[in-house]
Enzyme design. Sequence first.
Site, short mmCIF file in Angstrom:
data_model
loop_
_atom_site.label_atom_id
_atom_site.label_comp_id
_atom_site.label_asym_id
_atom_site.label_seq_id
_atom_site.Cartn_x
_atom_site.Cartn_y
_atom_site.Cartn_z
N SER A 12 38.32 31.46 37.26
CA SER A 12 39.81 31.37 37.05
C SER A 12 40.11 30.20 36.12
O SER A 12 39.67 29.93 35.07
CB SER A 12 40.47 31.32 38.44
OG SER A 12 42.20 31.60 38.19
N ASP B 224 43.50 42.65 37.46
CA ASP B 224 43.92 41.22 37.35
C ASP B 224 44.85 40.93 36.14
O ASP B 224 44.71 41.54 35.06
CB ASP B 224 42.52 40.53 37.03
CG ASP B 224 42.56 39.07 36.80
OD1 ASP B 224 43.61 38.39 36.89
OD2 ASP B 224 41.49 38.42 36.79
N HIS C 238 41.60 39.75 40.67
CA HIS C 238 41.24 38.43 40.25
C HIS C 238 40.82 37.62 41.82
O HIS C 238 41.30 37.94 42.95
CB HIS C 238 42.53 37.47 39.96
CG HIS C 238 42.45 36.22 39.38
ND1 HIS C 238 42.14 36.08 38.11
CD2 HIS C 238 42.43 34.88 39.97
CE1 HIS C 238 42.16 34.73 37.87
NE2 HIS C 238 42.17 34.19 38.94
#
Length: 364
Positions: A203, A301, A331
């Site tokens: 991320s 995501d 995600h």
Amino acid sequence: MTRDASAMPDAVGVTNAALRIGVKVVRWTPPWLKRLLAGGRRVTIDGNTLDTKLQLILATQRSAPTGGLSATDDPEVARALVRNTNALMDSQVAVPTTDLTIPGPDGPLRARHYRPTAAGVAPLLVFLHGGGFVVGDIESHDGLCRMICRDAAIHVLSVDYRLAPEHKAPAAVDDCVAAYQWALGHAAELGADPSRIGVGGDSAGGTLAALVALRSREEGIPQPRLQVLLYPVPDLSAEVQTRSRVLFSDGFFVNKLDSDWFRDLYLDGTGLAADDPRVSPLKAADLSGLAPALVITAGFDPVRDEGNEYAAALRSAGVTVDHRQFDALTHGFASMASFGGGSADATAATISAIRAHLSHARQS
């Protein structure tokens, strides 16, 4: 609307209790029962069908009254929530570790060194945790780092870089570049191979890893042998409305309110625009000459499309790219590998790819 911060400790406790039950139950629940518990039907969006274990976890999350990490406008409460929930999903992997401090541009940085048990010199991955540049730390990603160390048979150096809003951009990038430079000069002391050093993260940490490669090129620092970009956020621009950002703006672990909150805490008052290539690597005019990249994206995501775009842009610039999209996942799936199912399979495949890319490579 901002929620009363005094109510959040109870909400955190409810979330943690729900997840604690989920960790015990989800692993062993058959797919048909998971789907029944999660609402009785498959979730198919944009041609992809959501993993049933993640579908059940999302249903559990919706039952907890936290309202997202941004609900109280309190970074410390958000950090506690992330730390506690990730601890519940501990990978239970035992590898030798040593906590240390390394020099940073504005004071010492805390780090943790994970050592493989196999004999011989092994590669080193400098790992940068995710969390929107605001939350996350060594502890929140300890389980994932342990898995990478054991299953890729490599050293891992996890770094606690400075977080916003106390330390706004580009503090995190500066810290991560400094940590990578330190690793270049001290890998041998850690027992690692100085010629096989990679940098990676998930991320926001994936974004920082990409920026480390860019800054290294600009500053004449040797390129890492590999960039590991796990569902990165390569474009922080507020105006970006890709298909995946629209489709998955709410209800899939990362929502738009949280993303906007993170971005504002990270950038407001810095003079850096969200589309500045110093924080958004996708906006860089030139991506040539960068390290080979392992880019991982997920079908459910919100940052899927820009991650895919960054992989394509790197490839167009002549960078060697191994891009893998796991269509059924969300995600943050690597932090949920302990639940089993598609998240565990994809995390194992990602770690296997890290091992393969670093196993015989030499620093450029």
